[in-house]
Design a protein around this motif. Structure first.
Motif, PDB file in Angstrom:
ATOM      1  N   PHE A  43       0.849  -1.180   0.000  1.00  0.00           N
ATOM      2  CA  PHE A  43       0.000   0.000   0.000  1.00  0.00           C
ATOM      3  C   PHE A  43       0.885   1.230   0.000  1.00  0.00           C
ATOM      4  O   PHE A  43       1.936   1.249   0.638  1.00  0.00           O
ATOM      5  CB  PHE A  43      -0.911   0.025   1.229  1.00  0.00           C
ATOM      6  CG  PHE A  43      -1.887  -1.117   1.266  1.00  0.00           C
ATOM      7  CD1 PHE A  43      -3.063  -1.053   0.546  1.00  0.00           C
ATOM      8  CD2 PHE A  43      -1.617  -2.257   2.011  1.00  0.00           C
ATOM      9  CE1 PHE A  43      -3.976  -2.101   0.571  1.00  0.00           C
ATOM     10  CE2 PHE A  43      -2.519  -3.308   2.043  1.00  0.00           C
ATOM     11  CZ  PHE A  43      -3.698  -3.226   1.316  1.00  0.00           C
ATOM     12  N   ALA A  44       0.456   2.269  -0.707  1.00  0.00           N
ATOM     13  CA  ALA A  44       1.225   3.513  -0.758  1.00  0.00           C
ATOM     14  C   ALA A  44       0.300   4.654  -1.148  1.00  0.00           C
ATOM     15  O   ALA A  44      -0.701   4.450  -1.838  1.00  0.00           O
ATOM     16  CB  ALA A  44       2.364   3.403  -1.758  1.00  0.00           C
ATOM     17  N   TYR A  45       0.651   5.842  -0.688  1.00  0.00           N
ATOM     18  CA  TYR A  45      -0.049   7.043  -1.123  1.00  0.00           C
ATOM     19  C   TYR A  45       0.499   7.435  -2.484  1.00  0.00           C
ATOM     20  O   TYR A  45       1.589   7.006  -2.876  1.00  0.00           O
ATOM     21  CB  TYR A  45       0.165   8.184  -0.122  1.00  0.00           C
ATOM     22  CG  TYR A  45      -0.370   7.897   1.250  1.00  0.00           C
ATOM     23  CD1 TYR A  45      -1.737   7.965   1.500  1.00  0.00           C
ATOM     24  CD2 TYR A  45       0.478   7.553   2.299  1.00  0.00           C
ATOM     25  CE1 TYR A  45      -2.240   7.699   2.761  1.00  0.00           C
ATOM     26  CE2 TYR A  45      -0.019   7.279   3.563  1.00  0.00           C
ATOM     27  CZ  TYR A  45      -1.371   7.359   3.783  1.00  0.00           C
ATOM     28  OH  TYR A  45      -1.874   7.086   5.022  1.00  0.00           O
ATOM     29  N   GLY A  71      -5.500  -7.342  10.422  1.00  0.00           N
ATOM     30  CA  GLY A  71      -4.174  -7.057  10.954  1.00  0.00           C
ATOM     31  C   GLY A  71      -3.766  -5.641  10.617  1.00  0.00           C
ATOM     32  O   GLY A  71      -4.614  -4.777  10.396  1.00  0.00           O
ATOM     33  N   ARG A  72      -2.470  -5.437  10.574  1.00  0.00           N
ATOM     34  CA  ARG A  72      -1.909  -4.122  10.272  1.00  0.00           C
ATOM     35  C   ARG A  72      -0.805  -4.263   9.234  1.00  0.00           C
ATOM     36  O   ARG A  72      -0.160  -5.296   9.153  1.00  0.00           O
ATOM     37  CB  ARG A  72      -1.327  -3.475  11.531  1.00  0.00           C
ATOM     38  CG  ARG A  72      -2.360  -3.147  12.573  1.00  0.00           C
ATOM     39  CD  ARG A  72      -1.709  -2.366  13.717  1.00  0.00           C
ATOM     40  NE  ARG A  72      -2.683  -1.979  14.703  1.00  0.00           N
ATOM     41  CZ  ARG A  72      -3.421  -0.878  14.627  1.00  0.00           C
ATOM     42  NH1 ARG A  72      -3.289  -0.066  13.618  1.00  0.00           N
ATOM     43  NH2 ARG A  72      -4.290  -0.588  15.562  1.00  0.00           N
ATOM     44  N   THR A  73      -0.593  -3.183   8.485  1.00  0.00           N
ATOM     45  CA  THR A  73       0.534  -3.172   7.565  1.00  0.00           C
ATOM     46  C   THR A  73       1.820  -3.091   8.384  1.00  0.00           C
ATOM     47  O   THR A  73       1.813  -2.681   9.544  1.00  0.00           O
ATOM     48  CB  THR A  73       0.459  -1.964   6.617  1.00  0.00           C
ATOM     49  OG1 THR A  73       0.465  -0.761   7.388  1.00  0.00           O
ATOM     50  CG2 THR A  73      -0.777  -2.017   5.739  1.00  0.00           C
ATOM     51  N   ASP A  74       2.921  -3.459   7.760  1.00  0.00           N
ATOM     52  CA  ASP A  74       4.209  -3.322   8.451  1.00  0.00           C
ATOM     53  C   ASP A  74       4.724  -1.894   8.267  1.00  0.00           C
ATOM     54  O   ASP A  74       4.030  -1.034   7.725  1.00  0.00           O
ATOM     55  CB  ASP A  74       5.204  -4.376   7.974  1.00  0.00           C
ATOM     56  CG  ASP A  74       5.612  -4.220   6.513  1.00  0.00           C
ATOM     57  OD1 ASP A  74       5.221  -3.221   5.871  1.00  0.00           O
ATOM     58  OD2 ASP A  74       6.319  -5.109   6.014  1.00  0.00           O
ATOM     59  N   ARG A  78       3.333  -2.894   3.888  1.00  0.00           N
ATOM     60  CA  ARG A  78       3.006  -4.191   3.277  1.00  0.00           C
ATOM     61  C   ARG A  78       2.119  -5.010   4.197  1.00  0.00           C
ATOM     62  O   ARG A  78       2.164  -4.878   5.414  1.00  0.00           O
ATOM     63  CB  ARG A  78       4.294  -4.977   3.006  1.00  0.00           C
ATOM     64  CG  ARG A  78       5.201  -4.322   2.002  1.00  0.00           C
ATOM     65  CD  ARG A  78       6.447  -5.132   1.804  1.00  0.00           C
ATOM     66  NE  ARG A  78       7.137  -5.221   3.086  1.00  0.00           N
ATOM     67  CZ  ARG A  78       8.442  -5.106   3.253  1.00  0.00           C
ATOM     68  NH1 ARG A  78       9.210  -4.922   2.222  1.00  0.00           N
ATOM     69  NH2 ARG A  78       8.990  -5.195   4.433  1.00  0.00           N
ATOM     70  N   PHE A  79       1.323  -5.880   3.575  1.00  0.00           N
ATOM     71  CA  PHE A  79       0.460  -6.798   4.305  1.00  0.00           C
ATOM     72  C   PHE A  79       0.387  -8.097   3.510  1.00  0.00           C
ATOM     73  O   PHE A  79       0.308  -8.075   2.284  1.00  0.00           O
ATOM     74  CB  PHE A  79      -0.947  -6.214   4.468  1.00  0.00           C
ATOM     75  CG  PHE A  79      -1.875  -7.104   5.226  1.00  0.00           C
ATOM     76  CD1 PHE A  79      -1.836  -7.149   6.613  1.00  0.00           C
ATOM     77  CD2 PHE A  79      -2.772  -7.922   4.566  1.00  0.00           C
ATOM     78  CE1 PHE A  79      -2.696  -7.980   7.328  1.00  0.00           C
ATOM     79  CE2 PHE A  79      -3.637  -8.747   5.265  1.00  0.00           C
ATOM     80  CZ  PHE A  79      -3.596  -8.777   6.649  1.00  0.00           C
ATOM     81  N   ALA A  80       0.429  -9.229   4.204  1.00  0.00           N
ATOM     82  CA  ALA A  80       0.377 -10.527   3.532  1.00  0.00           C
ATOM     83  C   ALA A  80      -0.680 -11.405   4.179  1.00  0.00           C
ATOM     84  O   ALA A  80      -0.928 -11.313   5.378  1.00  0.00           O
ATOM     85  CB  ALA A  80       1.739 -11.213   3.602  1.00  0.00           C
ATOM     86  N   PHE A  81      -1.297 -12.260   3.344  1.00  0.00           N
ATOM     87  CA  PHE A  81      -2.212 -13.270   3.864  1.00  0.00           C
ATOM     88  C   PHE A  81      -2.116 -14.494   2.965  1.00  0.00           C
ATOM     89  O   PHE A  81      -1.708 -14.424   1.810  1.00  0.00           O
ATOM     90  CB  PHE A  81      -3.648 -12.747   3.955  1.00  0.00           C
ATOM     91  CG  PHE A  81      -4.333 -12.535   2.637  1.00  0.00           C
ATOM     92  CD1 PHE A  81      -5.199 -13.496   2.121  1.00  0.00           C
ATOM     93  CD2 PHE A  81      -4.136 -11.371   1.920  1.00  0.00           C
ATOM     94  CE1 PHE A  81      -5.839 -13.300   0.913  1.00  0.00           C
ATOM     95  CE2 PHE A  81      -4.780 -11.162   0.718  1.00  0.00           C
ATOM     96  CZ  PHE A  81      -5.636 -12.128   0.204  1.00  0.00           C
TER      97      PHE A  81
END
Length: 156
Positions: A43-45, A71-74, A78-81
Motif C-alpha cells: 500500500f502507498a499514497y 491485521g496491520r501493515t508493516d 506491506r500486508f500478507a495473507f
C-alpha cells in the motif's frame, strides 16, 4: 493598474508552482507482489509515502460479509495473507486519517494471486497529472480574481 495585477498574479503563480510538490494531496493505491502461496499487498499514497501500521481486513470468496483475517501493515506499508480457497478476495486498508482503499484480487487454483497488470496504478498516473494541472490553474485564477476585487474595494 492592469500591469500591477498581472505582476502580482505571475508572482503568486511562481510561488505556488515552486512549492507545488509539497502542496499536492495524496490518495491510496494498492499493488500486488506475487508470491507462491501468499498474497502480499503493498500500500502507498500517490506521493510515495507508505501507510505504516494501518488497519487491514481480508474477506474471502465464500462469504463476502465474513472477515477472513485482519491485521496491520508493516512499517513499509506491506500486508500478507495466505488464502484458503481460490476465487475473488477483497482487501480493505484504512489508515485512521480518512484514507481507505478496497482492493480485489483473484486467487488462482494453486494459491497465491493470479498475475495481473496493475491497471489501477496506471489509471491513477493518467488521471493525476491533468487533475493537478487543472487545480493549479484554478488556484491561480482564484488568487488573481481575489487580488483584483481587493484592490477595487480599497479604491472605493
Amino acid at each position: 493598474m492592469f500591469t500591477k495585477v498581472l505582476s502580482l498574479f505571475l508572482l503568486c503563480a511562481c510561488l505556488v508552482l515552486a512549492n507545488a510538490r509539497h502542496a499536492v494531496g495524496h490518495a491510496l493505491r494498492a499493488a500486488e507482489i506475487p508470491q507462491e502461496q501468499a498474497v502480499v499487498m503493498q500500500f502507498a499514497y500517490s506521493t510515495g509515502e507508505v501507510p505504516a501500521f494501518a488497519n487491514v481486513e481480508v474477506y474471502g470468496p465464500a462469504d463476502a460479509g465474513m472477515e477472513f483475517q485482519n491485521g496491520r501493515t508493516d512499517a513499509q506499508g506491506r500486508f500478507a495473507f495466505v488464502p484458503n480457497a481460490p476465487g475473488q478476495w477483497r482487501v480493505i486498508m484504512a489508515d485512521n486519517m480518512g484514507h481507505r482503499v478496497v482492493h480485489e484480487t483473484t486467487v488462482a487454483e494453486n494459491g497465491g494471486a493470479a498475475p495481473t497488470a496493475d491497471a489501477a496504478a496506471d489509471a491513477w498516473g493518467r488521471f493525476a497529472t491533468p487533475l493537478r494541472a487543472f487545480l493549479g490553474v484554478s488556484l491561480l485564477l482564484n488568487l488573481g480574481t481575489m487580488s483584483v476585487l481587493w484592490r477595487q474595494r480599497r479604491k472605493a
